[in-house]
Design a protein around this motif. Structure first.
Motif, short mmCIF file in Angstrom:
data_model
loop_
_atom_site.label_atom_id
_atom_site.label_comp_id
_atom_site.label_asym_id
_atom_site.label_seq_id
_atom_site.Cartn_x
_atom_site.Cartn_y
_atom_site.Cartn_z
N VAL A 114 0.84 -1.20 0.00
CA VAL A 114 0.00 0.00 0.00
C VAL A 114 0.88 1.25 0.00
O VAL A 114 0.62 2.20 -0.74
CB VAL A 114 -0.96 -0.02 1.21
CG1 VAL A 114 -1.62 1.34 1.41
CG2 VAL A 114 -2.02 -1.10 1.03
N GLU A 115 1.94 1.24 0.81
CA GLU A 115 2.84 2.39 0.85
C GLU A 115 3.50 2.61 -0.51
O GLU A 115 3.73 3.74 -0.92
CB GLU A 115 3.89 2.20 1.94
CG GLU A 115 4.81 3.39 2.11
CD GLU A 115 4.09 4.71 2.38
OE1 GLU A 115 4.48 5.73 1.75
OE2 GLU A 115 3.15 4.74 3.19
N GLU A 116 3.77 1.53 -1.23
CA GLU A 116 4.34 1.66 -2.58
C GLU A 116 3.36 2.39 -3.51
O GLU A 116 3.75 3.27 -4.28
CB GLU A 116 4.69 0.28 -3.14
CG GLU A 116 5.41 0.34 -4.46
CD GLU A 116 5.81 -1.03 -4.97
OE1 GLU A 116 5.65 -1.26 -6.18
OE2 GLU A 116 6.29 -1.86 -4.17
N PHE A 117 2.08 2.05 -3.43
CA PHE A 117 1.07 2.75 -4.24
C PHE A 117 0.99 4.22 -3.82
O PHE A 117 0.89 5.10 -4.67
CB PHE A 117 -0.31 2.09 -4.12
CG PHE A 117 -0.41 0.75 -4.79
CD1 PHE A 117 -0.05 0.59 -6.12
CD2 PHE A 117 -0.88 -0.35 -4.10
CE1 PHE A 117 -0.15 -0.64 -6.76
CE2 PHE A 117 -0.97 -1.59 -4.72
CZ PHE A 117 -0.61 -1.74 -6.04
N PHE A 118 1.04 4.48 -2.52
CA PHE A 118 1.00 5.86 -2.05
C PHE A 118 2.20 6.64 -2.60
O PHE A 118 2.05 7.79 -3.01
CB PHE A 118 0.99 5.93 -0.52
CG PHE A 118 -0.31 5.51 0.12
CD1 PHE A 118 -1.47 5.31 -0.60
CD2 PHE A 118 -0.37 5.33 1.49
CE1 PHE A 118 -2.66 4.94 0.01
CE2 PHE A 118 -1.55 4.96 2.12
CZ PHE A 118 -2.70 4.77 1.38
N GLY A 119 3.36 6.02 -2.60
CA GLY A 119 4.55 6.68 -3.14
C GLY A 119 4.39 7.00 -4.62
O GLY A 119 4.82 8.07 -5.08
N ARG A 134 -1.59 5.65 6.97
CA ARG A 134 -0.23 5.65 7.53
C ARG A 134 -0.26 5.64 9.05
O ARG A 134 0.54 4.93 9.68
CB ARG A 134 0.56 6.82 6.98
CG ARG A 134 0.99 6.60 5.53
CD ARG A 134 1.63 7.81 4.91
NE ARG A 134 2.25 7.46 3.62
CZ ARG A 134 2.41 8.31 2.63
NH1 ARG A 134 2.04 9.58 2.75
NH2 ARG A 134 2.98 7.91 1.50
N ALA A 135 -1.16 6.39 9.65
CA ALA A 135 -1.28 6.40 11.12
C ALA A 135 -1.76 5.03 11.61
O ALA A 135 -1.25 4.50 12.61
CB ALA A 135 -2.24 7.50 11.56
N HIS A 136 -2.71 4.44 10.90
CA HIS A 136 -3.24 3.12 11.27
C HIS A 136 -2.14 2.05 11.18
O HIS A 136 -2.00 1.22 12.09
CB HIS A 136 -4.41 2.78 10.34
CG HIS A 136 -5.05 1.46 10.61
ND1 HIS A 136 -5.94 1.25 11.65
CD2 HIS A 136 -4.94 0.27 9.97
CE1 HIS A 136 -6.33 -0.01 11.64
NE2 HIS A 136 -5.75 -0.63 10.62
N ILE A 137 -1.37 2.08 10.12
CA ILE A 137 -0.29 1.11 9.94
C ILE A 137 0.74 1.25 11.05
O ILE A 137 1.18 0.26 11.64
CB ILE A 137 0.37 1.27 8.55
CG1 ILE A 137 -0.55 0.73 7.45
CG2 ILE A 137 1.74 0.59 8.49
CD1 ILE A 137 -0.09 1.05 6.03
N ALA A 138 1.13 2.47 11.35
CA ALA A 138 2.12 2.69 12.41
C ALA A 138 1.62 2.15 13.74
O ALA A 138 2.36 1.48 14.47
CB ALA A 138 2.45 4.18 12.52
N GLU A 139 0.37 2.40 14.04
CA GLU A 139 -0.22 1.91 15.30
C GLU A 139 -0.24 0.39 15.35
O GLU A 139 0.11 -0.21 16.36
CB GLU A 139 -1.64 2.47 15.41
CG GLU A 139 -2.30 2.23 16.74
CD GLU A 139 -3.64 2.94 16.77
OE1 GLU A 139 -4.65 2.31 16.41
OE2 GLU A 139 -3.67 4.14 17.15
#
Length: 187
Positions: free
Chosen positions: A18-23, A111-116
């Motif tokens: 998901v972070e790759e798509f966000f990037g 991103r906040a959810h993933i970090a948590e």
């Protein structure tokens, strides 16, 4: 989708995807049509991921962790908020200013959810569950993702047993729609 290993490794790999798509979204100029394609791809992955977590991970949180009900309810609420943003995002093209506002909100929320999850919830589960339990959950999550919807359905049930009954049928319809429309495919 479907990486192997225990549930925590599986879900963290999803997070990286998901972070790759966000990037990719962030690398495109505002208004670029590829932003919509990448947003659709991120949405597809996020919806499958969320459905699998709600079906198997959060019930395990309820069962194995002190205050598990509170933790699972909080995570499910965060999913609902993100799902509504994704639903709203579906209605906007990349050149619409509302698209930019919504994709920024979605990326911030996720991103906040993933970090948590990765910093708090996953370490707690790793300590509370046996490796066998985590591996079994990984298998169940991978199976759920194969059948899960690919589009946001904010009004669909998000807790067992109803979500386990409804999700495969909705998923079948979503995958058919995606195939017919080419949604999530890069030209």
């Amino acid at each position: 989708m479907g990486h192997g290993g225990n549930v925590l490794d599986e879900l963290m790999t999803d997070h990286r995807e998901v972070e790759e798509f966000f990037g990719r979204i962030e690398a495109c100029p505002k208004g670029e049509k590829d932003r919509k394609i990448y947003a659709d791809q991120a949405t597809m992955e996020l919806v499958r991921h969320s459905v699998a977590e709600e079906a198997y991970l959060y019930p395990a949180v309820r069962e194995h962790l002190a205050h598990g009900d509170e933790l699972a309810d909080k995570e499910t609420e965060e999913h609902s908020e993100a799902e509504q943003i994704m639903k709203d995002l579906e209605r906007h093209d990349a050149d619409d200013p509302e698209f930019d506002r919504l994709i920024d909100a979605l990326m911030s929320e996720i991103r906040a959810h993933i970090a948590e999850e990765e910093e708090i919830l996953f370490p707690m589960l790793r300590s509370a569950c046996s490796p066998e339990t985590l591996n079994e959950l990984g298998d169940k999550v991978r199976q759920a993702k194969k059948m899960a919807p690919t589009r946001p359905h904010p009004s669909a049930p998000d807790t067992p047993p109803a979500n386990k009954i409804v999700a495969p049928g909705i998923g079948l319809v979503d995958r058919l729609r995606d195939t017919l429309t080419g949604r999530g495919k890069h030209d």
